[in-house]
Write an enzyme that holds these catalytic residues in place. Structure first.
Site, PDB file in Angstrom:
ATOM      1  N   LYS A  81       0.864  -1.186   0.000  1.00  0.00           N
ATOM      2  CA  LYS A  81       0.000   0.000   0.000  1.00  0.00           C
ATOM      3  C   LYS A  81       0.894   1.227   0.000  1.00  0.00           C
ATOM      4  O   LYS A  81       2.034   1.179   0.491  1.00  0.00           O
ATOM      5  CB  LYS A  81      -0.862   0.000   1.273  1.00  0.00           C
ATOM      6  N   GLY A 181     -24.998   2.151   2.312  1.00  0.00           N
ATOM      7  CA  GLY A 181     -24.056   2.861   1.439  1.00  0.00           C
ATOM      8  C   GLY A 181     -24.378   2.576  -0.017  1.00  0.00           C
ATOM      9  O   GLY A 181     -24.010   1.539  -0.542  1.00  0.00           O
ATOM     10  N   GLY A 183     -23.331   3.812  -2.880  1.00  0.00           N
ATOM     11  CA  GLY A 183     -22.352   4.496  -3.729  1.00  0.00           C
ATOM     12  C   GLY A 183     -22.089   3.685  -4.978  1.00  0.00           C
ATOM     13  O   GLY A 183     -23.004   3.077  -5.537  1.00  0.00           O
ATOM     14  N   VAL A 185     -20.192   0.773  -5.563  1.00  0.00           N
ATOM     15  CA  VAL A 185     -20.406  -0.676  -5.476  1.00  0.00           C
ATOM     16  C   VAL A 185     -21.855  -0.985  -5.100  1.00  0.00           C
ATOM     17  O   VAL A 185     -22.490  -1.860  -5.699  1.00  0.00           O
ATOM     18  CB  VAL A 185     -19.432  -1.335  -4.469  1.00  0.00           C
TER      19      VAL A 185
END
Ligand code: NAD
Length: 358
Positions: A81, A181, A183, A185
């Site tokens: 990351k 949520g 959004g 996805v």
């Protein structure tokens, strides 16, 4: 003060790289957690961290999660990351991403980057000017584009595997799914669910998102707090992390938890609590692996059909996790960890075997 080496030893991190380029205002940290299975793939997150310590802890934690995600997805990739300290709404520049690209290039392919919170496809294009170790490039470039549709498809497959276990059939027709949520996805997932005749309940902090859910998907809208109390068959966390915890789990009236959000469990023990409450939990990093599977195919030449077939395998992986959890009488969260760890341990054993010349 955080003891970085102690933390890295405890969780098995291989490398932590601090990148500084004052000319373009770059302050970034790259963490490579484990490259046993292959080069470390993971997004570059841009966030206005309040301190270096906060950024360091985040990059260490997130890189380790990527190792588990790649391993559980059966990919020959490790976990890594990057975090860029800065505000994505005002601190971005071409120079900043090109500079990060140079640092990534200096790692010689041990770390491969992609988009994450605060970064976009066009930022990846700037990085590509300096290094080929970047994925998530535009479809027009023959790459994989937005990972949200494949992620949603993987979640849908994982949901069906859970339904087979709990309801005796993978069909979701007539079932009720509560999406937390709505959004990228969440809404792509809703397309699959609507097409199969699922009743959708949705919550979101954003009014545009709830309006879309109601108008396009006929969803019943509830407040962001009430979503935990609704009667449903499947609760699908597709917003933020840590929404499953001691306070929320006892409120759930569902048989399955299956959603895309990363780090859904606040504590490891919350996976056990779900099990005790007879709720089947599809471990987050297994069910949301569609995005990384899709990205990984960019490394060998992207093909959308091949990607879809590989993402559909999430169904089988979830089945495997459930079966291991049952046979060992552990939670599905612990079973997923054990599956992911065993692939890495096997690869390590093979390496040691050959290095000893047996
Ligand atoms: P997104 O930002 O498009 O959607 C998240 C939605 O959640 C937004 O509409 C936001 O308004 C809403 N939200 C925020 N706080 C909320 C709350 N308290 N209650 C209800 N809604 C809330 O992000 P996304 O790309 O759809 O990702 C959703 C989750 O899935 C994230 O946790 C992300 O890390 C994870 N994930 C995404 C992908 C991907 O390919 N996009 C891949 C793997 C994991």
């Amino acid at each position: 003060m955080m003891k970085i080496m102690e933390y890295m030893n405890k969780y098995g991190h291989e490398e932590l790289v601090f990148c500084s380029d004052p000319q373009v205002g770059l302050q970034a940290i790259i963490a490579i957690h484990d490259t046993t299975l292959g080069p470390a793939l993971g997004g570059a997150r841009m966030w206005p961290y309040q301190s270096e310590e906060e950024a360091t802890l985040d990059v260490l934690r997130l890189s380790r999660a990527m190792t588990y995600k790649a391993s559980a997805a059966g990919l020959n990739l490790g976990g890594g990351k990057a975090v860029i300290i800065g505000d994505p709404s005002k601190d971005k520049s071409v120079g900043l991403f090109r500079s990060l690209g140079k640092f990534i290039e200096s790692l010689g392919g041990r770390y491969i980057t992609t988009e994450d919170v605060g970064t976009t496809v066009s930022d990846m294009q700037q990085i590509r000017a300096e290094t080929k170790h970047v994925t998530g490039l535009p479809i027009a470039w023959g790459a994989s584009g937005d990972p949200s549709p494949p992620t949603a498809f993987g979640v849908y497959q994982g949901m069906k595997a859970c339904a087979e276990e709990v309801f005796g059939s993978g069909s979701l027709k007539g079932k009720t799914v509560a999406i937390q949520g709505f959004g990228k996805v969440g809404s792509y997932l809703a397309v699959h669910l609507r097409d199969e005749g699922v009743k959708i309940i949705a919550s979101d902090v954003n009014e545009r998102a709830t309006k879309r859910a109601r108008e396009e998907f006929g969803a019943t809208i509830v407040s962001i707090d009430d979503i935990y109390d609704v009667e449903c068959d499947i609760f699908s966390p597709c917003a933020l992390g840590a929404t499953l915890n001691r306070q929320t789990i006892p409120r759930l009236h569902c048989k399955i938890v299956a959603g895309s959000a990363n780090n859904q469990l606040e504590e490891d023990e919350d996976g056990d609590l779900l099990q005790q409450n007879r709720i089947l939990y599809a471990p987050d990093y297994v069910i949301n692996g569609g995005g990384i599977i899709n990205l990984s195919l960019e490394l060998t030449g992207y093909n959308a059909e091949a990607a879809k077939a590989q993402i559909a395998e999430i169904h089988n992986t979830i089945e495997k996790v459930i079966s291991l959890a049952k046979s060992k009488q552990i939670s599905t969260a612990r079973a997923a960890d054990s599956l992911a760890e065993s692939r890495i341990q096997d690869a390590k054993r093979v390496r040691t075997m050959y290095s000893k010349g047996r």
